[in-house]
Design a protein around this motif. Structure first.
Motif, PDB file in Angstrom:
ATOM      1  N   GLY A  82       0.815  -1.212   0.000  1.00  0.00           N
ATOM      2  CA  GLY A  82       0.000   0.000   0.000  1.00  0.00           C
ATOM      3  C   GLY A  82       0.849   1.263   0.000  1.00  0.00           C
ATOM      4  O   GLY A  82       0.548   2.226  -0.715  1.00  0.00           O
ATOM      5  N   ALA A  83       1.933   1.236   0.793  1.00  0.00           N
ATOM      6  CA  ALA A  83       2.816   2.409   0.866  1.00  0.00           C
ATOM      7  C   ALA A  83       3.511   2.673  -0.455  1.00  0.00           C
ATOM      8  O   ALA A  83       3.832   3.825  -0.774  1.00  0.00           O
ATOM      9  N   VAL A  85       2.292   2.736  -3.266  1.00  0.00           N
ATOM     10  CA  VAL A  85       1.426   3.621  -4.055  1.00  0.00           C
ATOM     11  C   VAL A  85       1.246   4.965  -3.354  1.00  0.00           C
ATOM     12  O   VAL A  85       1.274   6.029  -3.979  1.00  0.00           O
ATOM     13  N   GLY A  86       1.067   4.929  -2.033  1.00  0.00           N
ATOM     14  CA  GLY A  86       0.762   6.144  -1.285  1.00  0.00           C
ATOM     15  C   GLY A  86       1.903   7.145  -1.211  1.00  0.00           C
ATOM     16  O   GLY A  86       1.677   8.356  -1.311  1.00  0.00           O
ATOM     17  N   GLY A 134      -4.796  -0.952   2.980  1.00  0.00           N
ATOM     18  CA  GLY A 134      -5.257   0.429   3.047  1.00  0.00           C
ATOM     19  C   GLY A 134      -4.458   1.256   4.028  1.00  0.00           C
ATOM     20  O   GLY A 134      -4.140   2.421   3.757  1.00  0.00           O
ATOM     21  N   PHE A 137      -1.256   2.304   2.493  1.00  0.00           N
ATOM     22  CA  PHE A 137      -1.445   3.446   1.597  1.00  0.00           C
ATOM     23  C   PHE A 137      -1.467   4.750   2.394  1.00  0.00           C
ATOM     24  O   PHE A 137      -0.799   5.726   2.035  1.00  0.00           O
TER      25      PHE A 137
END
Length: 246
Positions: A82-83, A85-86, A134, A137
Motif C-alpha cells: 500500500g505504501a 502507491v501512497g 489500506g 497506503f
C-alpha cells in the motif's frame, strides 16, 4: 549551520531532537512527528523529512535484535504494498505546494492524529487483508512529510495484538518503508548535503535521548507520559498551524 539555521534555531532543534528521542525511548512513539512539528517553527519542515527518516532507521536497527520470530511478515508485506502507491502520491502533492502550505498541511495532520490517539479508538479483532493494505497506503501518504508512523501506531494500538508482535512488526516495517522512501526523497529534492550534516549532528543527541528515555528515570506511568507527549505534540502542531496562517 545546516539549512542556514540561526544560532537560536540550531539550539531549538537540538533541544527538540533530544526531547523527541527521550519521548520515543520512554513512550515508544512520536520521534519523527515531534521533530518535524518543532522544525516547522524555525524552518521549512520539509528540510527535516529525510533527516528524521535516517535517524528513525538508525534507532530501529539498534532495536531489531531478536525480533524476527514475533514479526507479522504478511502484515508488513501488505502495508509495504500500500505504501508503494501512497508515498509517491504524497510526495507529488506535498512538494508541489508552498512552504507555508506544507507547514499547514503537516500541522493539521499531526493535530488530527493526536485526536485519534487521545480518543483511544478500539477494534474488536485484529485487522486482516485489505485493511492492512489500506493502512499501508495511508502510511505512505503520511511518510511524504516523514510521519508515516503515527497512523500505523494508532491502527496497531486499536487492535488486540500481543505487545511483542506490535513492537516487532513496527520495528520491521519502518526500516523497509524508509529504504523505499530514500530514493524517492532524493528524486523529490529532499536530500542534500545539509541533510547528511544535520543527520550526523543529530545522531548522538538522538541516541542519548532514546537511551535516557528507555531508562525510565521519570517516576511517571508510561501511559500518563504518553498522554503528555501527545498533548505536547498537539501544542507544537498548533503553533505551526498558527505560523502558517499568519
Amino acid at each position: 549551520m545546516p539549512f542556514d539555521l540561526s544560532l537560536v534555531g540550531t539550539v531549538w532543534m537540538a533541544v527538540a531532537v533530544l526531547g523527541a528521542a527521550f519521548i520515543r525511548g520512554y513512550s515508544g512513539f512520536g520521534y519523527s512527528a515531534m521533530v518535524i512539528a518543532a522544525s516547522s517553527l524555525v524552518m521549512n519542515p520539509l528540510n527535516m523529512v529525510a533527516v528524521v527518516v535516517i535517524l528513525e532507521t538508525a534507532m530501529s536497527v539498534q532495536a531489531a535484535r531478536g525480533i524476527a520470530a514475533d514479526v507479522d511478515w504478511r502484515r508488513v508485506g501488505l502495508m509495504l504494498a500500500g505504501a508503494a502507491v501512497g508515498l509517491p502520491l504524497g510526495l507529488w502533492l506535498l512538494t508541489g505546494i508552498s512552504e507555508d502550505a506544507a507547514r499547514a498541511v503537516i500541522s493539521a495532520y499531526v493535530l488530527v492524529m493526536c485526536l485519534v490517539l487521545l480518543a483511544g479508538w478500539r477494534m474488536a479483532r485484529e485487522a486482516r487483508g485489505g485493511s492492512n493494505l489500506g493502512m499501508g497506503f495511508v502510511s505512505g501518504l503520511a511518510n511524504a512529510p516523514g510521519m508515516g508512523g503515527l497512523p500505523v501506531a494508532a491502527f496497531f494500538a486499536a487492535q488486540p495484538m500481543r505487545a511483542a508482535v506490535f513492537r516487532a512488526t513496527l520495528i520491521a516495517y519502518f526500516p523497509l518503508l524508509d529504504l523505499y522512501s530514500a530514493p524517492l526523497y532524493w528524486y523529490a529534492g529532499l536530500v542534500t548535503w545539509d541533510t547528511l550534516w544535520a543527520s550526523l549532528i543529530a545522531l548522538p543527541l538522538t541516541f542519548l535521548g532514546n537511551w535516557l528515555g528507555s531508562r525510565h528515570f521519570l517516576a511517571t506511568d508510561p501511559q500518563d507520559f504518553r498522554r503528555f507527549a501527545i498533548l505536547l505534540l498537539a501544542g507544537l502542531a498548533g503553533m505551526g498551524l498558527v505560523k502558517a496562517v499568519m
